[in-house]
Motif scaffolding. Structure first.
Motif, PDB file in Angstrom:
ATOM      1  N   ASP A 145      17.457  -5.728   1.451  1.00  0.00           N
ATOM      2  CA  ASP A 145      18.511  -4.841   1.943  1.00  0.00           C
ATOM      3  C   ASP A 145      19.840  -5.176   1.273  1.00  0.00           C
ATOM      4  OD1 ASP A 145      19.615  -7.056   3.195  1.00  0.00           O
ATOM      5  OD2 ASP A 145      18.927  -6.500   5.195  1.00  0.00           O
ATOM      6  N   PRO A 146      20.880  -4.382   1.502  1.00  0.00           N
ATOM      7  CA  PRO A 146      22.170  -4.621   0.836  1.00  0.00           C
ATOM      8  C   PRO A 146      22.766  -5.990   1.133  1.00  0.00           C
ATOM      9  CG  PRO A 146      22.085  -2.394   1.730  1.00  0.00           C
ATOM     10  CD  PRO A 146      20.864  -3.099   2.237  1.00  0.00           C
ATOM     11  N   GLY A 147      22.380  -6.574   2.264  1.00  0.00           N
ATOM     12  CA  GLY A 147      22.895  -7.891   2.604  1.00  0.00           C
ATOM     13  C   GLY A 147      22.157  -9.031   1.935  1.00  0.00           C
ATOM     14  N   GLY A 148      21.102  -8.718   1.186  1.00  0.00           N
ATOM     15  CA  GLY A 148      20.340  -9.741   0.475  1.00  0.00           C
ATOM     16  C   GLY A 148      19.135 -10.256   1.233  1.00  0.00           C
ATOM     17  N   ASP A 149      18.878  -9.734   2.447  1.00  0.00           N
ATOM     18  CA  ASP A 149      17.734 -10.182   3.239  1.00  0.00           C
ATOM     19  C   ASP A 149      16.478  -9.394   2.876  1.00  0.00           C
ATOM     20  OD1 ASP A 149      19.237 -12.028   4.730  1.00  0.00           O
ATOM     21  OD2 ASP A 149      19.942 -10.433   6.065  1.00  0.00           O
ATOM     22  N   GLU A 150      15.327 -10.076   2.947  1.00  0.00           N
ATOM     23  CA  GLU A 150      14.053  -9.409   2.712  1.00  0.00           C
ATOM     24  C   GLU A 150      13.576  -8.747   4.000  1.00  0.00           C
ATOM     25  OE1 GLU A 150      11.217 -12.050   0.973  1.00  0.00           O
ATOM     26  OE2 GLU A 150      12.389 -12.334  -0.858  1.00  0.00           O
ATOM     27  N   VAL A 151      13.185  -7.493   3.901  1.00  0.00           N
ATOM     28  CA  VAL A 151      12.738  -6.730   5.061  1.00  0.00           C
ATOM     29  C   VAL A 151      11.427  -6.029   4.728  1.00  0.00           C
ATOM     30  CG1 VAL A 151      15.060  -6.356   5.969  1.00  0.00           C
ATOM     31  CG2 VAL A 151      14.093  -4.697   4.370  1.00  0.00           C
ATOM     32  N   ILE A 152      10.632  -5.782   5.763  1.00  0.00           N
ATOM     33  CA  ILE A 152       9.365  -5.070   5.614  1.00  0.00           C
ATOM     34  C   ILE A 152       9.583  -3.651   6.100  1.00  0.00           C
ATOM     35  CG2 ILE A 152       6.932  -5.019   6.268  1.00  0.00           C
ATOM     36  CD1 ILE A 152       7.302  -8.056   6.998  1.00  0.00           C
ATOM     37  N   LEU A 153       9.227  -2.680   5.272  1.00  0.00           N
ATOM     38  CA  LEU A 153       9.450  -1.268   5.606  1.00  0.00           C
ATOM     39  C   LEU A 153       8.129  -0.521   5.616  1.00  0.00           C
ATOM     40  CD1 LEU A 153      12.502  -0.613   3.225  1.00  0.00           C
ATOM     41  CD2 LEU A 153      12.584  -1.306   5.636  1.00  0.00           C
ATOM     42  N   THR A 154       7.958   0.338   6.610  1.00  0.00           N
ATOM     43  CA  THR A 154       6.772   1.189   6.665  1.00  0.00           C
ATOM     44  C   THR A 154       7.186   2.644   6.785  1.00  0.00           C
ATOM     45  OG1 THR A 154       6.535   1.134   9.089  1.00  0.00           O
ATOM     46  CG2 THR A 154       5.492  -0.655   7.842  1.00  0.00           C
ATOM     47  N   GLY A 155       6.318   3.501   6.309  1.00  0.00           N
ATOM     48  CA  GLY A 155       6.569   4.937   6.366  1.00  0.00           C
ATOM     49  C   GLY A 155       5.566   5.651   5.491  1.00  0.00           C
ATOM     50  N   ARG A 156       5.149   6.837   5.899  1.00  0.00           N
ATOM     51  CA  ARG A 156       4.124   7.564   5.158  1.00  0.00           C
ATOM     52  C   ARG A 156       4.580   7.852   3.730  1.00  0.00           C
ATOM     53  NH1 ARG A 156      -0.335   9.813   6.793  1.00  0.00           N
ATOM     54  NH2 ARG A 156       0.259   9.567   8.981  1.00  0.00           N
ATOM     55  N   LEU A 172       0.002  -9.450   6.164  1.00  0.00           N
ATOM     56  CA  LEU A 172      -0.716  -9.324   7.427  1.00  0.00           C
ATOM     57  C   LEU A 172      -0.571  -7.918   7.984  1.00  0.00           C
ATOM     58  CD1 LEU A 172      -2.296 -10.762   9.735  1.00  0.00           C
ATOM     59  CD2 LEU A 172      -0.077 -11.393  10.716  1.00  0.00           C
ATOM     60  N   LEU A 173       0.635  -7.406   7.948  1.00  0.00           N
ATOM     61  CA  LEU A 173       0.922  -6.074   8.477  1.00  0.00           C
ATOM     62  C   LEU A 173       0.172  -4.990   7.713  1.00  0.00           C
ATOM     63  CD1 LEU A 173       2.624  -4.489  10.531  1.00  0.00           C
ATOM     64  CD2 LEU A 173       4.470  -4.440   8.846  1.00  0.00           C
ATOM     65  N   ALA A 174      -0.005  -5.189   6.409  1.00  0.00           N
ATOM     66  CA  ALA A 174      -0.673  -4.185   5.584  1.00  0.00           C
ATOM     67  C   ALA A 174      -2.126  -3.977   5.994  1.00  0.00           C
ATOM     68  CB  ALA A 174      -0.601  -4.593   4.111  1.00  0.00           C
ATOM     69  N   ASN A 226       0.865  -1.187   0.000  1.00  0.00           N
ATOM     70  CA  ASN A 226       0.000   0.000   0.000  1.00  0.00           C
ATOM     71  C   ASN A 226       0.898   1.231   0.000  1.00  0.00           C
ATOM     72  OD1 ASN A 226       0.764   0.515   2.753  1.00  0.00           O
ATOM     73  ND2 ASN A 226      -0.856  -0.864   3.465  1.00  0.00           N
ATOM     74  N   ASN A 227       0.290   2.397   0.155  1.00  0.00           N
ATOM     75  CA  ASN A 227       1.068   3.634   0.087  1.00  0.00           C
ATOM     76  C   ASN A 227       2.111   3.760   1.183  1.00  0.00           C
ATOM     77  OD1 ASN A 227      -0.274   4.512  -2.179  1.00  0.00           O
ATOM     78  ND2 ASN A 227      -1.723   5.816  -1.060  1.00  0.00           N
ATOM     79  N   ASN A 228       1.951   2.970   2.243  1.00  0.00           N
ATOM     80  CA  ASN A 228       2.829   3.140   3.395  1.00  0.00           C
ATOM     81  C   ASN A 228       3.655   1.905   3.751  1.00  0.00           C
ATOM     82  OD1 ASN A 228       1.619   5.762   3.900  1.00  0.00           O
ATOM     83  ND2 ASN A 228      -0.144   4.651   4.693  1.00  0.00           N
ATOM     84  N   LEU A 229       3.590   0.837   2.937  1.00  0.00           N
ATOM     85  CA  LEU A 229       4.288  -0.399   3.291  1.00  0.00           C
ATOM     86  C   LEU A 229       4.806  -1.103   2.045  1.00  0.00           C
ATOM     87  CD1 LEU A 229       3.216  -2.921   5.999  1.00  0.00           C
ATOM     88  CD2 LEU A 229       3.873  -3.778   3.754  1.00  0.00           C
ATOM     89  N   VAL A 230       6.088  -1.494   2.096  1.00  0.00           N
ATOM     90  CA  VAL A 230       6.698  -2.223   0.986  1.00  0.00           C
ATOM     91  C   VAL A 230       7.556  -3.363   1.531  1.00  0.00           C
ATOM     92  CG1 VAL A 230       6.793  -0.153  -0.455  1.00  0.00           C
ATOM     93  CG2 VAL A 230       8.803  -0.807   0.891  1.00  0.00           C
ATOM     94  N   LEU A 231       7.754  -4.354   0.688  1.00  0.00           N
ATOM     95  CA  LEU A 231       8.715  -5.416   0.964  1.00  0.00           C
ATOM     96  C   LEU A 231       9.951  -5.097   0.135  1.00  0.00           C
ATOM     97  CD1 LEU A 231       9.193  -8.254   2.306  1.00  0.00           C
ATOM     98  CD2 LEU A 231       8.421  -9.247   0.143  1.00  0.00           C
ATOM     99  N   ALA A 232      11.124  -5.120   0.782  1.00  0.00           N
ATOM    100  CA  ALA A 232      12.347  -4.729   0.084  1.00  0.00           C
ATOM    101  C   ALA A 232      13.475  -5.709   0.383  1.00  0.00           C
ATOM    102  CB  ALA A 232      12.751  -3.312   0.509  1.00  0.00           C
ATOM    103  N   VAL A 249       5.375  -8.530  17.400  1.00  0.00           N
ATOM    104  CA  VAL A 249       4.697  -7.242  17.230  1.00  0.00           C
ATOM    105  C   VAL A 249       3.568  -7.363  16.203  1.00  0.00           C
ATOM    106  CG1 VAL A 249       4.948  -4.878  16.361  1.00  0.00           C
ATOM    107  CG2 VAL A 249       6.639  -5.810  17.944  1.00  0.00           C
ATOM    108  N   ILE A 250       3.850  -7.999  15.077  1.00  0.00           N
ATOM    109  CA  ILE A 250       2.843  -8.116  14.025  1.00  0.00           C
ATOM    110  C   ILE A 250       1.678  -8.985  14.488  1.00  0.00           C
ATOM    111  CG2 ILE A 250       2.388  -8.966  11.697  1.00  0.00           C
ATOM    112  CD1 ILE A 250       5.251  -8.193  10.964  1.00  0.00           C
TER     113      ILE A 250
END
Length: 282
Positions: free
Chosen positions: A16-27, A62-64, A8-14, A95-96
């Motif tokens: 990182d430079p180390g090759g790990d998948e991370v969930i990022l949130t931000g307006r 789920l987080l979205a 959505n507008n505030n959440l992406v799956l990315a 947390v999730i």
């Protein structure tokens, strides 16, 4: 970091430079973003790193569906209650999962739906430390809510803490595990004609052993050593406890469809012997 999926507008799956998948949130982090684009680090407010092999895509989905304010509420409550990430088996999943639970609990409260959790006795007896933490988390949540959640929610919160601690990733398995452990304690009590005190050190060790036994069963990684000398010595030393342990193994096989290895039965025998020594029959 490279965007892998926009939820959505505030959440992406990315990634990182180390090759790990991370969930990022931000307006606005996902607004008009596309897979393959580089994440704007200035927009990142929270970073969730899935642990214990949990599926990042599933957690992100789920987080979205959880309002950001509920994520913030749960994070603040856990911190206020002193639940450290290391003690919770990885803070991201907890947390999730807990935010999802609180989100639904608040919705139930808004529509006047009451829920009674049936495992209060089991949770307080089998997981006293997690239940005490859950009460503290609930107090911290209610201190931040206009309409407080009922005390019964501490049972569900405690089970989430147990689930995070054993890292199965499946709360329904934790519910099943709790019922089976209670049944196994009952078998020991009936076999020896005793009442096992929850505050006993040996009972606490037994419960901890059973919790991690269920993790090994869940992960198909039972203890197994062909012709184990230690296992044989335990069996020879505690024949009555061995009979009880074999009954417990039968309970596990009936409930989970998993036969315990000889070594698992041997170590279960040792724990049975210890708890009954600390609580002799009248």
């Amino acid at each position: 970091m490279e965007i892998l999926r926009v939820f959505n507008n505030n959440l992406v799956l990315a990634r990182d430079p180390g090759g790990d998948e991370v969930i990022l949130t931000g307006r606005g982090l996902g607004f008009q973003a596309r897979p393959g684009q580089v994440v704007d680090p200035a927009r990142v407010v929270r970073r969730f790193v899935p642990s214990d092999g949990r599926d990042p895509d599933h957690l992100a989905e789920l987080l979205a569906g959880i309002p950001p304010e509920h994520i913030q509420l749960v994070s603040a409550a856990l911190a206020g209650a002193g639940v450290a990430p290391a003690a919770s088996g990885g803070s991201t999943t907890l947390v999730i999962a807990l935010a999802d639970h609180v989100n639904f609990a608040l919705h139930r409260q808004d529509v006047g739906m009451e829920v009674t959790y049936p495992l209060l006795a089991e949770v307080t007896n089998l997981y006293p430390a997690e239940y005490a933490q859950a009460l503290a988390v609930l107090d911290a949540l209610n201190a931040r809510l206009e309409t407080p959640l009922p005390e019964g929610e501490a049972v569900a919160i405690a089970l989430h803490l147990v689930n995070a601690g054993i890292a199965t990733g499946d709360l329904s398995y934790t519910y099943t595990m709790t019922g089976i452990i209670q049944q196994m304690v009952g078998v020991i009590e009936q076999t020896y004609g005793v009442l096992l005190p929850p505050t006993s050190v040996s009972v606490g060790r037994l419960i901890t052993h059973l919790r991690y036994l269920f993790v090994r069963i869940h992960q198909h990684a039972q203890l197994h050593e062909e012709r184990s000398a230690i296992g044989a010595a335990i069996r020879d030393s505690y024949p009555h406890a061995l009979e009880c342990a074999q009954r417990l193994a039968h309970v596990v096989e009936l409930r989970l469809g998993a036969a315990l290895s000889d070594d698992e039965v041997s170590y279960l025998t040792l724990h049975v012997a210890r708890v009954v020594q600390e609580c002799p029959a009248p």
